[in-house]
Structure formats: C-alpha cells, structure tokens
Design a protein around this motif. Structure first.
Motif, PDB file in Angstrom:
ATOM      1  N   PRO A 203     -18.291  28.445   1.538  1.00  0.00           N
ATOM      2  CA  PRO A 203     -17.889  27.748   0.300  1.00  0.00           C
ATOM      3  C   PRO A 203     -18.199  28.593  -0.936  1.00  0.00           C
ATOM      4  O   PRO A 203     -19.164  29.363  -0.961  1.00  0.00           O
ATOM      5  CB  PRO A 203     -18.728  26.466   0.334  1.00  0.00           C
ATOM      6  N   SER A 204     -17.374  28.426  -1.952  1.00  0.00           N
ATOM      7  CA  SER A 204     -17.485  29.286  -3.132  1.00  0.00           C
ATOM      8  C   SER A 204     -18.718  28.990  -3.981  1.00  0.00           C
ATOM      9  O   SER A 204     -18.977  29.705  -4.944  1.00  0.00           O
ATOM     10  CB  SER A 204     -16.224  29.156  -3.995  1.00  0.00           C
ATOM     11  N   ASP A 205     -19.470  27.915  -3.654  1.00  0.00           N
ATOM     12  CA  ASP A 205     -20.712  27.666  -4.388  1.00  0.00           C
ATOM     13  C   ASP A 205     -21.941  27.931  -3.521  1.00  0.00           C
ATOM     14  O   ASP A 205     -23.048  27.536  -3.860  1.00  0.00           O
ATOM     15  CB  ASP A 205     -20.744  26.216  -4.898  1.00  0.00           C
ATOM     16  N   SER A 206     -21.733  28.616  -2.392  1.00  0.00           N
ATOM     17  CA  SER A 206     -22.832  28.815  -1.446  1.00  0.00           C
ATOM     18  C   SER A 206     -23.566  30.130  -1.701  1.00  0.00           C
ATOM     19  O   SER A 206     -23.069  31.028  -2.386  1.00  0.00           O
ATOM     20  CB  SER A 206     -22.290  28.815  -0.011  1.00  0.00           C
ATOM     21  N   LEU A 207     -24.746  30.220  -1.131  1.00  0.00           N
ATOM     22  CA  LEU A 207     -25.562  31.430  -1.256  1.00  0.00           C
ATOM     23  C   LEU A 207     -24.859  32.619  -0.604  1.00  0.00           C
ATOM     24  O   LEU A 207     -24.885  33.735  -1.133  1.00  0.00           O
ATOM     25  CB  LEU A 207     -26.925  31.185  -0.602  1.00  0.00           C
ATOM     26  N   THR A 208     -24.236  32.402   0.545  1.00  0.00           N
ATOM     27  CA  THR A 208     -23.570  33.496   1.261  1.00  0.00           C
ATOM     28  C   THR A 208     -22.456  34.106   0.415  1.00  0.00           C
ATOM     29  O   THR A 208     -22.301  35.322   0.351  1.00  0.00           O
ATOM     30  CB  THR A 208     -22.979  32.968   2.583  1.00  0.00           C
ATOM     31  N   TYR A 209     -21.694  33.244  -0.221  1.00  0.00           N
ATOM     32  CA  TYR A 209     -20.587  33.696  -1.078  1.00  0.00           C
ATOM     33  C   TYR A 209     -21.130  34.517  -2.249  1.00  0.00           C
ATOM     34  O   TYR A 209     -20.620  35.592  -2.572  1.00  0.00           O
ATOM     35  CB  TYR A 209     -19.852  32.452  -1.567  1.00  0.00           C
ATOM     36  N   LYS A 210     -22.189  34.017  -2.875  1.00  0.00           N
ATOM     37  CA  LYS A 210     -22.787  34.745  -4.002  1.00  0.00           C
ATOM     38  C   LYS A 210     -23.365  36.079  -3.541  1.00  0.00           C
ATOM     39  O   LYS A 210     -23.259  37.094  -4.233  1.00  0.00           O
ATOM     40  CB  LYS A 210     -23.894  33.902  -4.643  1.00  0.00           C
ATOM     41  N   LEU A 211     -23.992  36.057  -2.364  1.00  0.00           N
ATOM     42  CA  LEU A 211     -24.564  37.292  -1.817  1.00  0.00           C
ATOM     43  C   LEU A 211     -23.464  38.331  -1.597  1.00  0.00           C
ATOM     44  O   LEU A 211     -23.644  39.519  -1.902  1.00  0.00           O
ATOM     45  CB  LEU A 211     -25.278  36.990  -0.495  1.00  0.00           C
ATOM     46  N   ALA A 212     -22.314  37.887  -1.069  1.00  0.00           N
ATOM     47  CA  ALA A 212     -21.202  38.810  -0.840  1.00  0.00           C
ATOM     48  C   ALA A 212     -20.759  39.452  -2.158  1.00  0.00           C
ATOM     49  O   ALA A 212     -20.531  40.668  -2.230  1.00  0.00           O
ATOM     50  CB  ALA A 212     -20.040  38.067  -0.180  1.00  0.00           C
ATOM     51  N   LEU A 213     -20.638  38.634  -3.210  1.00  0.00           N
ATOM     52  CA  LEU A 213     -20.217  39.164  -4.511  1.00  0.00           C
ATOM     53  C   LEU A 213     -21.233  40.170  -5.052  1.00  0.00           C
ATOM     54  O   LEU A 213     -20.869  41.214  -5.595  1.00  0.00           O
ATOM     55  CB  LEU A 213     -20.030  38.021  -5.505  1.00  0.00           C
ATOM     56  N   CYS A 214     -22.518  39.836  -4.909  1.00  0.00           N
ATOM     57  CA  CYS A 214     -23.562  40.745  -5.408  1.00  0.00           C
ATOM     58  C   CYS A 214     -23.540  42.069  -4.656  1.00  0.00           C
ATOM     59  O   CYS A 214     -23.645  43.139  -5.260  1.00  0.00           O
ATOM     60  CB  CYS A 214     -24.932  40.085  -5.272  1.00  0.00           C
ATOM     61  N   LEU A 215     -23.404  41.997  -3.325  1.00  0.00           N
ATOM     62  CA  LEU A 215     -23.381  43.233  -2.533  1.00  0.00           C
ATOM     63  C   LEU A 215     -22.153  44.070  -2.873  1.00  0.00           C
ATOM     64  O   LEU A 215     -22.226  45.303  -2.917  1.00  0.00           O
ATOM     65  CB  LEU A 215     -23.391  42.900  -1.043  1.00  0.00           C
ATOM     66  N   CYS A 216     -21.035  43.400  -3.127  1.00  0.00           N
ATOM     67  CA  CYS A 216     -19.814  44.113  -3.508  1.00  0.00           C
ATOM     68  C   CYS A 216     -20.020  44.828  -4.847  1.00  0.00           C
ATOM     69  O   CYS A 216     -19.626  45.992  -5.012  1.00  0.00           O
ATOM     70  CB  CYS A 216     -18.667  43.114  -3.600  1.00  0.00           C
ATOM     71  N   MET A 217     -20.646  44.145  -5.796  1.00  0.00           N
ATOM     72  CA  MET A 217     -20.912  44.738  -7.114  1.00  0.00           C
ATOM     73  C   MET A 217     -21.873  45.916  -6.997  1.00  0.00           C
ATOM     74  O   MET A 217     -21.652  46.977  -7.586  1.00  0.00           O
ATOM     75  CB  MET A 217     -21.510  43.650  -8.021  1.00  0.00           C
ATOM     76  N   ILE A 218     -22.921  45.740  -6.200  1.00  0.00           N
ATOM     77  CA  ILE A 218     -23.926  46.803  -6.051  1.00  0.00           C
ATOM     78  C   ILE A 218     -23.320  48.011  -5.351  1.00  0.00           C
ATOM     79  O   ILE A 218     -23.568  49.154  -5.718  1.00  0.00           O
ATOM     80  CB  ILE A 218     -25.135  46.263  -5.265  1.00  0.00           C
ATOM     81  N   ASN A 219     -22.492  47.744  -4.339  1.00  0.00           N
ATOM     82  CA  ASN A 219     -21.868  48.838  -3.610  1.00  0.00           C
ATOM     83  C   ASN A 219     -21.011  49.699  -4.535  1.00  0.00           C
ATOM     84  O   ASN A 219     -20.899  50.902  -4.352  1.00  0.00           O
ATOM     85  CB  ASN A 219     -21.013  48.262  -2.479  1.00  0.00           C
ATOM     86  N   PHE A 220     -20.413  49.071  -5.552  1.00  0.00           N
ATOM     87  CA  PHE A 220     -19.502  49.802  -6.440  1.00  0.00           C
ATOM     88  C   PHE A 220     -20.237  50.458  -7.602  1.00  0.00           C
ATOM     89  O   PHE A 220     -19.917  51.573  -7.992  1.00  0.00           O
ATOM     90  CB  PHE A 220     -18.433  48.845  -6.975  1.00  0.00           C
ATOM     91  N   TYR A 221     -21.218  49.754  -8.159  1.00  0.00           N
ATOM     92  CA  TYR A 221     -21.837  50.233  -9.402  1.00  0.00           C
ATOM     93  C   TYR A 221     -23.267  50.755  -9.239  1.00  0.00           C
ATOM     94  O   TYR A 221     -23.707  51.593  -9.995  1.00  0.00           O
ATOM     95  CB  TYR A 221     -21.871  49.096 -10.426  1.00  0.00           C
ATOM     96  N   HIS A 222     -24.016  50.207  -8.282  1.00  0.00           N
ATOM     97  CA  HIS A 222     -25.457  50.472  -8.254  1.00  0.00           C
ATOM     98  C   HIS A 222     -25.896  51.074  -6.928  1.00  0.00           C
ATOM     99  O   HIS A 222     -26.504  50.397  -6.100  1.00  0.00           O
ATOM    100  CB  HIS A 222     -26.242  49.180  -8.509  1.00  0.00           C
TER     101      HIS A 222
END
Length: 984
Positions: free
Chosen positions: A455-474
């Motif tokens: 679900p788009s309000d779940s921890l797993t979904y947020k974790l995926a977005l954070c990992l995607c951001m970190i993989n690209f920028y950090h």
C-alpha cells in the motif's frame, strides 16, 4: 544381333532451341507473383479523398524471386480501400485511363506527412517494387538496369496488369527507382534524377518549368496549362529564448529540515533536457496556375507569411534524459548486482581481529552463561551497535556512505514515532498508518494488489522510495547497503524492546503484497504477541495478592472482572503464566461470585483437579448436555500467521507425505494442531463436557437436532453428531480423546513468536542489495505509475491515458509471478519512460506556445488543442496560417531565432533611416524584409502537372507529372511521363 553391333555414329542428338533462358524464367516468375496477388486486369477504385494517404491504412505483402542466383524481393504496397460497387465498374469505358494515371493528376494528397517515398513523389495508391533482397546488394550497371526494365515491361504486357511496377537501382540509400505502368494503348514511364550538386537554374520555379516543358516536348502551339503545388519547409532549432520549464531537483534540499516532504516521499518527474529538438514549418501553395507566381533567380513572390496553408510538425529529441526514467533504470540495475551487504560495506561486523573480536566473542559467551548478568546490557543489538562503532573506528567516519544528516532524515521519515516531539502526532496518525486503508473504491490505492507491491501509505512503500532516492543521489549501492543495515538494526531494536513497527496494517500478513512487506507484517505480529504476553506478566505480578495462589476461585473471579487486560485483548497471550485462576464471565460481579463458588463445589465433588480455567464468557444460549451447566466460551490460541513462503514450505511438506494411509493420517495430525489446542481450552473451561458440547460450539452444522416424542408423549429436541463425525477413526474423535483439559495459557504455543521473529530478522539480515531491489521493484513501479497518473491528470492527454492502462494491465500480469523475467520488467520501465517523455513534450510545447499565459479563453483552448495534436499527429495544419493565433506565435519564434542568429554573427545593426527606407521601399525590398524574418528554407518541394498529348499532336491527352525536392544535401527530380502507344 548384327544390328546391335552397328557403330554409334548413327545415334543423333536432338537440340531443343525452345528451352527457357534465365531471363525468361525471371519474367515468368514476375508474372506468377502478379497472378497470385490478383493484380491482373483493369484496376478500379474511387477517386482519392483528401488526406486519405495519412488517415488510411497502408498494407504490404512480399515474395521472393531470383534471376539466376541473384535474389530479388517483390513487395506490393497498397492503400486499403472499400471495394467499389458494380455500377462504378460499368461506368468505366474503354477509353478510361488506368487508376494510377488518374492518381498522377489528383491534388488532394500532395505532400503527405507519413508515407512511402514513391507515394510522396508520384501520388500513387498502389504499386509493386522489385529490389535486391540483400541490403548490401545493388543493381549499378546500366545494362542490368535496362534488362530489369525490359523484364517488367514484358511482364506487364503479358499479364495486362495496370499496377505500376518499379525497380530499385543503385545503392539503397539513394532511393532510386525506375518503373512503368501500362494500360490499354497508354504507357507511363517513371524516371528519376538524383544529384549532389544542384544546377543553379533548377533552384527556382522558372527553371523547373523549363525542364518540365522540355521533357514533355509538347507539339501544340498554345501549351496546355501547367498546375503547380509548392511547399517551402523552414526548420527552427534554436530554443534559447525560451527557458525549459522543467526545474531540476534541489539536491541540497534533500536533507532539509522537513520530514517526509517531497524529497523522500515522492519520485521526481520530467525531462532534464528539452524533449523537442526541432520545429518544422511547412508553408504550402496548393493549387497554382502557371504565371500567377513569379519565382526566378532574381525575384520571388513566395513569401511564407502569404502562404495560404501552414502546417507544423515537431521533431522529438532521441531518448531525452528524464528523471523518473533514470531513477527506475538505475534501481533496476541494482537487481543485477552480486555483492552482499558485507562485501559492499567492507569487513563484516563480526570479522574484526585481535582484541575487538575477543571482546565480542567474550560478550556473546556471557550471554549463554548462567551468571547474574543483566541481560539488556548484553543484548545482541548492543553487541551489533558496538561492533558497528568499531567498524567506523576502523574505516573512519568519512568513509560512511550516508552522512548522519541524510540518514537521520530518512529514518525519521520511515519511523516518525522515533522522535519524541512527533510522538503525539504519530499517535493521532496511528489509525491511518497502521492499516485503516482508504475505501476500496480508490482504484489508485488498490493498485498494490494488482502489482503485488505494498500500500502507498506503508513502511515498505516508503522504504522503496528512500532506497531509490539514495541509489540515485547518495552513494549508489553502498548507500543502499548502509540504509538497509540501519533498517535491519532498527527492526531488531523494535523486536527486543516491544515497539510496534509503524506503517503496517494490523493482523496476519497480507498475501496480496510483496514478500518483504509480509515479513515485516509477520515481525509486527511477533512484537504484538510478545508485547501482550510481557504486559500480561507484569499485570499479573502487580495484581497478585501476598498470598499468591492461595486465593479461592471467587477471588479469582473478582480479579478477572476488574482485569483491564480482558478489555485490551481477549487472546491467550494477555494471561500470565502463573497458577492463578481467572473466570472470564461477562455477567455481574455478584452472579460471577456465585457461579464461581457453585462451580467450585461441583468441580470438587467430581474431581479435585477439574477446576474451570481459561473462561472467556458464557455462551448465552447453550448449556452443557450432561452436567446441565452453562457452556463457557474458552480463551483460545489464535492460529499462527503465515507468509507465502511459509505456506509454500508447508504445502511441499504435506505433499511429500504421499497418498498412503499413513501419510494421510500424519497429514491430518499436522493440520489438526489448532483443533487440538481449541479442544484442550474447551475442556479446561468446561469440566465434565463431552465431544457433542464441543461440536455444538465449534461446528454447529455437525450437530443435528430433531424433534421427537418421548415416552410421556411430550415433544422434545434430541440431538446427535452428524454422519461425518461418526466415521470410525475420525480425527475429531481421536483428537478429543487425546486432548487434556489445559487452558490456552499453559499450552504449547501454536505460534512461537520468538522463533518466528528471529527467522524474519535473519531473513532481513541476509538480503543482498540485489535481493532487496527485486523485492521492492514492484513498489517502485507502483509509485512510478501513480506519479505518471498524477502528472497526466494535469495535462489531460488522451493517448497517455490509454498507454497508462496498458502499463497497468501489463504490470499486473508480469509482477504477479515471484521472479519475473528481466526482459518483461525492462518493457514496463520503457513504457513508463515513454509516457514521461510524452508529458514532458506536452509541457515543453505548452511553454513555447505560451498556452498558460494566454488570457483569451477561446485562443487558449485552440492553442491547447493545437499542442495536443502536435503530440499525436505526424503533421498539424495551422488554422489561419500565418495570421492565426498559433501562426503568429510560430512567426515570433522564427523572428526571435533570426535575431539571435544575427546578433551572434555580429551583423551590424540596421540604422533607423535605412529601416524607414526599407519599410517604405519597393515590393521587392518589402518582400526581402519579410523573408529575412525566416531562415532560408531547408527544403523546397514543387509538383508540376499537366495533361498533354504525347508523342504526337493527335495523340490522347495523358497525365504528365514532375516532382522536385531541393534540400541542403541533395536534389531530386521524379518524373512520370505518359505516352500514347496507339496513335503515335
């Protein structure tokens, strides 16, 4: 025998001079193909409608023939049309020209934007091309070209085919075709000239008219009129005066003060470069008679602003760099990495040397020693944290892939309950973040069940977005490994300290979600059970009287009546492991006391050991059959939650037991663990009960009641077990016999939360970044689709809506399987990238045409429609040409581009006096002033047509056509010249 011995000189050889040559075989093969495709005889059809070449459907069919060992491909190109009626055929007289010849003079489809080159040059609706089959083969020599032309001429004559036949000669990149079309008494020759260097006399209309008239060689004194169609194409490449509307993401703001803002909660979107590279403006004069317009080497009337027709097409940038596409592509690359987290981050936490390793091993050994050591100080979490500190000392703080600011921001975004200042806010949000999902009508929210993501309000979904951001920028994969390590430590910490994980729905793992999400839900279940059990222990310790277990049942009943744990949760984990008795009755306290005392006495009479334990509340309707007392609902164990991998393991084990009687019995025993636990709880809560009592409560359908008349004549209800329950060696009967009266709190746990939690934590700890990316890729695709939908809603592009539906449908099929193929995943990502590029193009065009700045509502709507048409159609006509709203904007674009070019070339500014003279000067000067607002045309196309008798004055008047195109690179003349073969 004498005759047989005659010399062989009398045997003669017969030479057959009728044997077909290779050339004849080749012609025969051409005829066979034309016969197979039913291209023989008179061709009929309706006159061509305007624009049919663009809107209609073109099809082709191919075959292969050979001339000796040289292979040719034969291709039939044709416009799909409705079959003409019989009346149309009857109207065709003997003198009617073949349909292709009529098409030569048709003006409805000049300069089609998307068609085969022969269609553009000759205006044909149907033709056949013979070309070398191999790309590198070419017919170069003149003799071979003439041989091929002779072949198709003979084939057309033999078959009576009226469809034009073309032969491709020279190298394929030159697109050189010669051909022929035959009809009854008429023939059209298709010829072509292709030059690199253009003779100066052919760069203007008068020179082209001269060559056309010379080629026709018309013997008539008053030459029949020549009709003309002219198109000038201008290319705009310089967009510098218009800023590209896409704002790049602010990388510095990614570690800003706000928690859960745009940075780590959403994916970026849009192009980093202008996705529109060029704008092509075509100014057309469609129907001109000879002499109306002057265009020679000295003077030209061809003013783009005065052209009656304007049309525009845009050239899209090849693979423009787009943010969302880059994020998806980079994250997908993670799936192919092979390294483990330890290999990426350096040495393992427990792979230190010397004293450090000794300290850890010593500490771990102390954990197992029966010494009075306070456990919290030596927890595994503390050991890992201390090991981590040593790693940092060993490697240096600067080498850490993620700096503390970024890491803290992400962790605060993922775990908002971790911050004291946000504790109250989190409490108020708990109801939404822990599983109260939006209504099921919300289609976007329920995408997770189609994509098997989260679900788009779940921890797993947020974790995926954070990992995607970190993989690209950090820090790329190192940053991903670092955050994952911190995440696993956080999970371990929450398990040991009974802190529930935020952003997960309550209850058992949701099998519609990805496996990683299920594992986190399983861990949350373990924490919840452990927390309830620990609180139950503390509650019983605080509530216990100094006398301990010496209190009687009535006192126990009083305790239970006031016990807050009963209200908190009715599961068995909330009960202590002590020997105290609790009667879970929902009646008043006095009744509860009385019932408890009576039950105690009866229980004592029957058996000393049979005291009711683990009661939840009276059933209300049912009574025990034999003692006649109220039936109590027992406190039971909840069934163990399962993730999909555990379910698969269990099904494999059950399947391996086979179909033998012993295997079936063992399988039934394994599956009846929950049933046995419930029976033991029921026996403990209802001393003296029987199997019928249990069945009446647990499975009412298996207890059949019917009215019978007893000895006294009264109607009574008598019940018995169903036939299923009376089967010999029934599992229910066996389980009932083996079940002992044990309350749920003293039974062996059906769900060992400690073991399951450790299994989950181990599963999380051993995940490589590649495994993690595979688990979370559905979440990223889910997020990307939501982002694309959100952006499309702002633009409202119908074609994009269709593509998004295709993406959802495609993704639902691909992501449903546990390990989808890389190729299919790449296709989904490519589809999302194409949608992003289309929306970026729409925004680019909107900015260039000033759609948002337009104040007049009607003009704004017209411009919006114009922009949408540019995206979906190959070429769009401009309403009002140069005088319409879109035309005036295009004119300004060219004017500004010219000014920039002139200023960059350091051309001296025109003095005001000369500017005034230019404005009030002659027509030629005025034309030159306007012309200078546009760059020199990139392409000049001219079509000349005439209906002229050839070769003699008394011949039939036949269509003649010549197409000319002049670009910077080459010059081409394509002529179709018809001749009368009867009267010549």
């Amino acid at each position: 025998m004498a005759a047989d011995s005659e010399p062989e000189s009398e045997v003669f050889e017969i030479t057959d001079f009728t044997t077909a040559s290779e050339w004849e075989r080749f012609i025969s093969k051409i005829e066979e193909v034309l016969n197979d495709w039913k291209l023989i005889g008179i061709s009929s059809g309706k006159p061509l409608e305007k624009g049919i070449f663009t809107t209609g459907t073109w099809e082709e069919k191919s075959d292969e023939i050979s001339f000796a060992d040289f292979k040719f491909s034969v291709t039939h190109h044709y416009l799909v049309q409705e079959p003409s009626d019989k009346d149309g055929k009857e109207e065709l007289g003997e003198d009617a020209l073949p349909l292709p010849m009529q098409d030569l003079l048709c003006m409805n489809n000049d300069f089609p934007p998307r068609a085969h080159c022969l269609v553009r040059w000759y205006g044909l609706r149907e033709f056949v091309v013979i070309a070398p089959a191999a790309n590198n083969d070419a017919v170069v020599s003149e003799s071979k070209c003439n041989l091929l032309l002779s072949s198709i001429s003979i084939a057309l004559g033999n078959t009576g085919c009226q469809v034009p036949l073309f032969v491709q000669i020279h190298h394929k990149w030159r697109r050189m075709y010669v051909g022929e079309c035959q009809g009854p008494g008429v023939r059209t020759d298709f010829e072509m000239v292709h030059l690199r260097k253009v003779p100066s006399q052919y760069t203007h209309l008068s020179g082209l008219l001269d060559i056309f008239k010379t080629k026709i060689g018309c013997p008539l004194t008053p030459l029949p009129p020549v009709s003309m169609a002219i198109r000038l194409t201008f290319v705009l490449q310089d967009w510098q005066q218009y800023f590209w509307p896409q704002q790049p993401p602010d990388i510095d703001a990614l570690v800003g003060g706000e928690v859960g803002g745009l940075e780590f909660g959403k994916l970026p979107f849009g192009a980093c470069e202008d996705p529109i590279s060029e704008l092509h403006l075509a100014t057309t004069w469609p129907h001109l008679a000879e002499g109306i317009i002057v265009d020679n080497d000295v003077y030209s009337d061809l003013d783009p602003l005065q052209a009656p027709q304007w049309s525009v097409r845009v050239r899209k940038a090849d693979n423009p760099q787009c943010l969302l596409g880059d994020f998806l592509t980079e994250f997908f690359k993670l799936c192919r990495r092979k390294e483990s987290t330890d290999e990426i981050l350096g040495r393992s936490a427990f792979d230190e040397e010397g004293k450090e390793a000794a300290d850890i091993s010593h500490a771990l050994s102390k954990l197992t020693e029966p010494a009075p050591v306070p456990i919290p100080k030596l927890s595994v979490t503390n050991m890992v944290h201390s090991a981590k500190k040593k790693i940092r000392k060993h490697r240096g703080v600067d080498e850490s892939p993620l700096n503390n600011d970024v890491l803290n921001t992400i962790l605060l975004f993922l775990f908002p309950d971790a911050a004291d200042k946000l504790a109250d806010v989190f409490e108020s949000r708990t109801s939404t973040s822990t599983g109260n999902n939006p209504p099921p009508e919300n289609e976007d929210y329920n995408l997770f069940s189609h994509f098997k993501s989260a679900p788009s309000d779940s921890l797993t979904y947020k974790l995926a977005l954070c990992l995607c951001m970190i993989n690209f920028y950090h820090g790329g994969v190192k940053g991903v490994a670092h955050l994952w390590q911190e995440f696993v430590l956080e999970m371990r910490y929450r398990w040991e300290n009974n802190y529930l994980i935020p952003g997960l729905a309550n209850g058992s793992p949701d099998l519609r979600c990805c496996l990683l999400h299920q594992k986190l839900q399983m861990l949350n279940c373990c924490i919840e059970r452990k927390k309830a059990r620990d609180e139950g222990k503390r509650g019983s310790m605080s509530d216990r009287s100094p006398g301990g277990a010496s209190g009687d049942g009535a006192k126990g009943g009083d305790h239970s009546g006031d016990n807050p744990e009963k209200e908190f949760g009715k599961s068995w984990e909330s009960w202590s492991d002590s020997e105290e008795e609790f009667f879970e009755c929902l009646s008043d306290t006095e009744d509860l006391k009385g019932n408890g005392q009576e039950n105690g006495k009866k229980g004592a009479k029957e058996s000393v050991n049979l005291k009711p334990e683990g009661r939840l509340h009276p059933h209300g309707k049912l009574m025990l059959l034999h003692p006649g007392e109220p039936l109590y609902v027992p406190i039971t164990q909840e069934p163990a939650p399962m993730t999909e991998d555990l379910l698969e393991e269990q099904s494999e084990v059950l399947a391996k037991l086979g179909t033998s009687a012993e295997g079936a019995h063992l399988r039934a025993r394994m599956q009846s663990a929950c049933l046995l636990s419930d029976m033991e709880s029921f026996k403990a809560a209802n001393p003296g009960c029987c199997l019928e009592d249990f069945v009446r409560w647990y499975s009412p359908r298996d207890y059949i009641e019917e009215e019978v008349v007893d000895e006294k004549g009264n109607k009574v209800i008598r019940g018995e077990l169903s036939a299923r329950m009376k089967i010999p060696s029934n599992m229910w009967v066996e389980a009932w016999e083996t079940a002992k009266p044990v309350p749920a709190r003293r039974q062996k746990r059906l769900f060992d939360d400690t073991r399951e939690a450790e299994k989950v934590l181990h599963y999380l700890a051993v995940q490589k970044p590649a495994d993690l990316a595979r688990h979370l890729l559905p979440c990223i695709i889910h997020a990307a689709v939501l982002k694309v939908k959100e952006e499309e809603a702002l633009e409202d592009i119908s074609s994009v809506k269709k593509i998004i539906k295709q993406i959802v449908s495609h993704s639902s099929k691909v992501l449903r399987f546990p390990s989808p193929e890389d190729k299919k995943l790449e296709e989904i990502i490519a589809q999302i990238m194409s949608v992003e590029a289309i929306i970026a193009r729409a925004r680019s065009l909107k900015a260039k045409f000033g759609v948002e700045k337009c104040e007049n509502e009607e003009e704004k709507e017209d411009l919006q429609r114009f922009v949408n048409s540019l995206l979906e159609q190959p070429e769009v006509s401009v309403v009002g040409a140069g005088r319409g709203p879109a035309g005036s904007i295009i004119h300004k674009l060219f004017v500004n581009a010219q000014r920039l070019t002139e200023s960059s070339d350091e051309v001296p500014a025109v003095p005001p006096l000369e500017e005034e003279l230019r404005r009030s000067g002659s027509q030629e000067e005025r034309r030159q002033g306007v012309q200078s607002e546009f760059p020199p045309p990139t392409g000049r196309e001219v079509i000349l047509r005439a209906s002229v008798p050839r070769p003699a004055p008394y011949s039939k008047a036949l269509p003649q056509r010549m197409y000319s195109v002049l670009t910077r690179e080459d010059f081409r003349l394509a002529g179709a010249f018809s001749a009368d073969t009867t009267f010549f």
